[in-house]
Design a protein around this motif. Structure first.
Motif, short mmCIF file in Angstrom:
data_model
loop_
_atom_site.label_atom_id
_atom_site.label_comp_id
_atom_site.label_asym_id
_atom_site.label_seq_id
_atom_site.Cartn_x
_atom_site.Cartn_y
_atom_site.Cartn_z
N LEU A 108 0.81 -1.22 0.00
CA LEU A 108 0.00 0.00 0.00
C LEU A 108 0.85 1.27 0.00
CD1 LEU A 108 -2.63 -1.17 2.63
CD2 LEU A 108 -3.04 -0.81 0.18
N GLY A 109 2.17 1.12 0.03
CA GLY A 109 3.05 2.28 0.03
C GLY A 109 3.21 2.93 1.39
N LEU A 110 2.88 2.19 2.45
CA LEU A 110 3.00 2.73 3.81
C LEU A 110 4.35 2.34 4.41
CD1 LEU A 110 -0.50 1.66 5.19
CD2 LEU A 110 0.21 3.99 4.59
N ASN A 111 4.93 3.25 5.16
CA ASN A 111 6.07 2.90 5.99
C ASN A 111 5.53 2.06 7.14
OD1 ASN A 111 8.57 4.69 5.15
ND2 ASN A 111 6.72 5.88 4.86
N TYR A 112 6.31 1.08 7.61
CA TYR A 112 5.81 0.16 8.62
C TYR A 112 6.78 0.08 9.79
CZ TYR A 112 3.99 -4.08 10.80
OH TYR A 112 3.46 -4.98 11.69
N LEU A 113 6.22 0.16 11.00
CA LEU A 113 7.00 -0.02 12.22
C LEU A 113 6.28 -1.02 13.10
CD1 LEU A 113 9.24 0.76 14.28
CD2 LEU A 113 7.68 2.57 15.08
N HIS A 114 6.98 -2.10 13.44
CA HIS A 114 6.45 -3.05 14.42
C HIS A 114 7.19 -2.76 15.72
CE1 HIS A 114 6.07 -7.34 16.11
NE2 HIS A 114 4.95 -6.67 16.35
N HIS A 115 6.46 -2.29 16.71
CA HIS A 115 7.05 -1.90 18.00
C HIS A 115 6.25 -2.60 19.09
CE1 HIS A 115 9.68 0.88 20.21
NE2 HIS A 115 8.73 0.89 21.11
N PRO A 116 6.50 -3.91 19.30
CA PRO A 116 5.67 -4.66 20.25
C PRO A 116 5.74 -4.12 21.67
CG PRO A 116 7.47 -6.03 19.39
CD PRO A 116 7.56 -4.71 18.70
N VAL A 117 4.55 -4.06 22.28
CA VAL A 117 4.42 -3.61 23.67
C VAL A 117 3.53 -4.62 24.40
CG1 VAL A 117 3.51 -1.82 25.19
CG2 VAL A 117 4.59 -1.17 23.04
N THR A 118 4.00 -5.07 25.54
CA THR A 118 3.17 -5.91 26.41
C THR A 118 3.15 -5.26 27.79
OG1 THR A 118 5.01 -7.26 27.18
CG2 THR A 118 3.89 -8.01 25.17
N ALA A 119 2.24 -5.71 28.61
CA ALA A 119 2.17 -5.17 29.98
C ALA A 119 3.50 -5.36 30.69
CB ALA A 119 1.04 -5.85 30.74
N ASP A 120 4.17 -6.48 30.43
CA ASP A 120 5.44 -6.76 31.10
C ASP A 120 6.61 -5.98 30.52
OD1 ASP A 120 4.10 -8.57 32.72
OD2 ASP A 120 4.61 -10.29 31.47
N SER A 121 6.52 -5.59 29.25
CA SER A 121 7.66 -4.91 28.62
C SER A 121 7.58 -3.40 28.72
CB SER A 121 7.76 -5.31 27.14
OG SER A 121 6.70 -4.75 26.38
N LEU A 122 6.43 -2.86 29.10
CA LEU A 122 6.25 -1.41 29.09
C LEU A 122 7.11 -0.73 30.15
CD1 LEU A 122 4.72 0.97 27.86
CD2 LEU A 122 2.92 0.60 29.55
N ASP A 123 8.01 0.12 29.68
CA ASP A 123 8.81 0.95 30.58
C ASP A 123 9.20 2.22 29.82
OD1 ASP A 123 10.99 0.31 28.91
OD2 ASP A 123 11.84 -1.12 30.31
N ALA A 124 9.80 3.15 30.53
CA ALA A 124 10.12 4.45 29.93
C ALA A 124 11.06 4.30 28.74
CB ALA A 124 10.73 5.38 30.99
N ALA A 125 12.01 3.37 28.80
CA ALA A 125 12.95 3.19 27.69
C ALA A 125 12.22 2.75 26.42
CB ALA A 125 14.03 2.17 28.07
N LEU A 126 11.22 1.88 26.57
CA LEU A 126 10.44 1.42 25.42
C LEU A 126 9.68 2.60 24.80
CD1 LEU A 126 9.67 -1.28 23.91
CD2 LEU A 126 7.60 -1.24 25.28
N VAL A 127 9.13 3.46 25.64
CA VAL A 127 8.41 4.63 25.14
C VAL A 127 9.37 5.60 24.47
CG1 VAL A 127 6.86 6.55 25.72
CG2 VAL A 127 6.67 4.38 26.96
N ASP A 128 10.52 5.85 25.08
CA ASP A 128 11.52 6.74 24.49
C ASP A 128 11.98 6.22 23.13
OD1 ASP A 128 11.34 8.35 26.76
OD2 ASP A 128 13.18 7.55 27.66
N ASP A 129 12.18 4.90 23.03
CA ASP A 129 12.58 4.29 21.77
C ASP A 129 11.49 4.49 20.72
OD1 ASP A 129 14.28 2.70 20.09
OD2 ASP A 129 12.95 1.00 20.45
N PHE A 130 10.24 4.30 21.10
CA PHE A 130 9.13 4.53 20.18
C PHE A 130 9.10 5.98 19.72
CE2 PHE A 130 4.71 6.15 19.89
CZ PHE A 130 4.46 5.71 18.60
N ARG A 131 9.30 6.91 20.64
CA ARG A 131 9.27 8.34 20.28
C ARG A 131 10.33 8.65 19.23
NH1 ARG A 131 10.33 11.21 25.39
NH2 ARG A 131 10.49 12.99 24.00
N ARG A 132 11.53 8.08 19.36
CA ARG A 132 12.58 8.30 18.36
C ARG A 132 12.15 7.72 17.01
NH1 ARG A 132 15.70 7.54 22.96
NH2 ARG A 132 15.80 5.28 22.69
N SER A 133 11.55 6.52 17.03
CA SER A 133 11.09 5.90 15.78
C SER A 133 9.97 6.71 15.15
CB SER A 133 10.59 4.48 16.06
OG SER A 133 11.62 3.67 16.56
N LEU A 134 9.03 7.18 15.98
CA LEU A 134 7.91 7.96 15.48
C LEU A 134 8.39 9.24 14.80
CD1 LEU A 134 4.79 8.22 15.34
CD2 LEU A 134 4.89 9.40 17.54
#
Length: 154
Positions: A62-88
């Protein structure tokens, strides 16, 4: 849009969150509605919907850029969010984001916007609630609040 249209939360013109697990037709609708990127927060092996590999292939067709950034209740922490923000920051906008129910996608999007806009935690939760993502009674909502408060006070 299909009957899922009421299950789409538009956070702002560049961030739209699906409150369900999208299928291929939903991705086509997102692309035709102007989305440039697709973010999937579902973990590998979650039941229902396309696998991350299938979704990546569909997004690329479809011509979309794709990011798979898995998040689970156990993996959620500030570093995961910060990493997502850089990717976003690197993704062309507008962005269509999803998990299975919209809670993780909504939380991650609200935290990214809170950090960018200087929202405190209460503001982030109210911005989400006003757009159909009510995390105020959810455990993940407590995390959103503390993350946004930390960034606002940094």
């Amino acid at each position: 849009m299909t009957d899922d249209a009421q299950k789409i939360a538009t956070i702002d013109p560049n961030h739209t969150v699906a409150l369900f697990t999208p299928e291929a037709d939903t991705l086509k609708q997102a692309a035709s509605a102007g989305a440039k990127s697709l973010v999937n927060f579902r973990a590998d092996g979650e039941k229902g919907g396309l696998t991350p590999d299938e979704e990546r292939q569909q997004a690329e067709r479809l011509g979309l850029n794709y990011l798979h950034h898995p998040v689970t209740a156990d993996s959620l922490d500030a570093a995961l969010v910060d990493d997502f923000r850089r990717s976003l920051d690197d993704l062309p906008q507008p962005v269509f984001l999803h998990c299975a129910s919209g809670k993780r996608a909504g939380a991650m999007t609200l935290m990214a916007l809170a950090a960018d806009k200087g929202w405190d935690g209460e503001t982030a939760l109210q911005e989400g609630k006003a757009r159909g993502i009510d995390l105020t009674e959810e455990k993940i909502g407590q995390f959103v609040k503390s993350y946004a408060d930390d960034k606002a006070n940094a």
